[in-house]
Scaffold this active site. Structure first.
Site, PDB file in Angstrom:
ATOM      1  N   GLY A   1      -7.180   3.034  11.261  1.00 11.60           N
ATOM      2  CA  GLY A   1      -7.672   1.692  11.004  1.00 11.60           C
ATOM      3  C   GLY A   1      -7.802   1.311   9.544  1.00 11.60           C
ATOM      4  O   GLY A   1      -8.375   0.258   9.232  1.00 11.60           O
ATOM      5  N   THR A   2      -7.254   2.103   8.630  1.00 10.09           N
ATOM      6  CA  THR A   2      -7.401   1.777   7.208  1.00 10.09           C
ATOM      7  C   THR A   2      -6.728   0.447   6.858  1.00 10.09           C
ATOM      8  O   THR A   2      -7.254  -0.327   6.057  1.00 10.09           O
ATOM      9  CB  THR A   2      -6.830   2.890   6.324  1.00 10.09           C
ATOM     10  OG1 THR A   2      -5.512   3.236   6.784  1.00 10.09           O
ATOM     11  CG2 THR A   2      -7.710   4.125   6.356  1.00 10.09           C
ATOM     12  N   GLY A   3      -5.555   0.186   7.459  1.00 12.98           N
ATOM     13  CA  GLY A   3      -4.861  -1.060   7.156  1.00 12.98           C
ATOM     14  C   GLY A   3      -5.611  -2.278   7.647  1.00 12.98           C
ATOM     15  O   GLY A   3      -5.764  -3.271   6.914  1.00 12.98           O
ATOM     16  N   CYS A   4      -6.090  -2.222   8.884  1.00 17.06           N
ATOM     17  CA  CYS A   4      -6.891  -3.322   9.433  1.00 17.06           C
ATOM     18  C   CYS A   4      -8.131  -3.549   8.576  1.00 17.06           C
ATOM     19  O   CYS A   4      -8.503  -4.691   8.261  1.00 17.06           O
ATOM     20  CB  CYS A   4      -7.329  -3.008  10.862  1.00 17.06           C
ATOM     21  SG  CYS A   4      -6.001  -2.625  12.021  1.00 17.06           S
TER      22      CYS A   4
ATOM     23  N   THR B   1      -8.232   8.607   9.143  1.00 17.46           N
ATOM     24  CA  THR B   1      -7.747   7.407   8.454  1.00 17.46           C
ATOM     25  C   THR B   1      -7.339   6.312   9.441  1.00 17.46           C
ATOM     26  O   THR B   1      -6.610   5.389   9.082  1.00 17.46           O
ATOM     27  CB  THR B   1      -6.540   7.758   7.565  1.00 17.46           C
ATOM     28  OG1 THR B   1      -5.527   8.380   8.376  1.00 17.46           O
ATOM     29  CG2 THR B   1      -6.945   8.695   6.436  1.00 17.46           C
TER      30      THR B   1
ATOM     31  N   LYS C   1       0.844  -1.196   0.000  1.00 17.95           N
ATOM     32  CA  LYS C   1       0.000   0.000   0.000  1.00 17.95           C
ATOM     33  C   LYS C   1       0.885   1.254   0.000  1.00 17.95           C
ATOM     34  O   LYS C   1       1.772   1.397   0.823  1.00 17.95           O
ATOM     35  CB  LYS C   1      -0.911  -0.016   1.224  1.00 17.95           C
ATOM     36  CG  LYS C   1      -1.807  -1.259   1.291  1.00 17.95           C
ATOM     37  CD  LYS C   1      -2.490  -1.403   2.634  1.00 17.95           C
ATOM     38  CE  LYS C   1      -1.488  -1.695   3.735  1.00 17.95           C
ATOM     39  NZ  LYS C   1      -2.132  -1.997   5.029  1.00 17.95           N
TER      40      LYS C   1
END
Length: 268
Positions: free
Chosen positions: A208-211, A206, A174
């Site tokens: 928690g976008t990865g989770c 933003t 990402k």
């Protein structure tokens, strides 16, 4: 409801990331979320203020109870903060070689707190990465795993090749940490590289976008979608959730995980 996802990760008391974000994402996309909690965090939009590790034996008991009774169509891991937890999780996942496994190599929280011990990086690379169906690092995480700096698209591609060499069949790298008005994500497999790009959404909300993205991909795989379809739908869900963020908190605010995207669509 279709697709049972067992999430093995830490809890976020603020609700924006971790297990809480995972459950919301999986549910919003029509899947069934079960969990094994590895650590409790005292956390809000400003950062992580405390961590209470869960004993490895109890993490294993959570996994065993869910798999034995409810079953799972996919695993997803997030915060695995210690060598002991990584080794335990690897042992359990090895018992289910045909199951999809999305590895989100969580290392540092949005606010800067370290969520993975430095001495655990080797275990993550050696034990878990080769078991994953796909790993979903951001740029700083990929730099640690690949052992190289990433400042450009070419360097993203080189790092992704290095991560494939660790044994994972696919890498979604990402690019949101890189500068620019366009965010580029790179999906690398042994068949080649595909780029996904979209205009950057300028916002502080933003958290928690990865989770969220990793759980969305795991849900797609659990529902029988291809990896590419899962990534496309997951990115669409995350971007929609960012645009509709409720504006909570003084720091990095949460997304709107309740936003709906048709779980059956395959044309994102």
């Amino acid at each position: 409801m279709k697709g049972r996802v067992l999430v093995i990760a830490g809890s976020d008391s603020g609700g924006g990331a971790g297990i809480q974000a995972d459950i919301k994402t999986i549910t919003a996309l029509g899947g069934y979320a079960a969990t094994a909690i590895t650590a409790l965090t005292a956390q809000d939009t400003n950062g992580v203020h405390g961590v209470m590790p869960v004993p490895p034996g109890f993490v294993g008991q959570q996994i065993d109870c869910v798999v034995r009774d409810i079953g799972a169509d996919a695993f997803k891991t997030g915060m695995l903060d210690r060598v002991e937890i990584i080794e335990l999780v690897a042992d359990r996942i090895e018992l289910h070689p045909g199951l999809a496994f999305v590895l989100d190599p969580v290392m540092v929280a949005k606010g800067g707190a370290r969520l993975l011990a430095m001495d655990a990086v080797g275990s993550l690379k050696g034990r878990l990465v080769p078991l994953a169906s796909v790993i979903t690092p951001n740029v700083p995480e990929a730099e640690v795993l690949a052992g190289r700096s990433i400042r450009s698209l070419d360097e993203m591609k080189a790092a992704a090749e290095g991560l494939l060499a660790l044994g994972a069949p696919a890498v979604l790298l990402k690019g949101g940490h890189l500068d620019g008005d366009v965010v580029m994500d790179l999906l690398a497999t042994r068949d080649g590289v595909e780029m996904f790009e979209a205009p950057r959404i300028v916002t502080r909300h933003t958290h928690g976008t990865g989770c969220t993205l990793a759980s969305a991909i795991a849900t797609g795989l659990a529902q029988g979608m291809t990896l590419r379809q899962s990534v496309l739908r997951g990115r669409a869900y995350v971007r929609t959730a960012i645009r509709n963020a409720p504006g909570y908190g003084a720091g990095h605010g949460p997304l709107d995980h309740g936003i709906t995207i048709d779980p059956a669509r395959l044309d994102y």
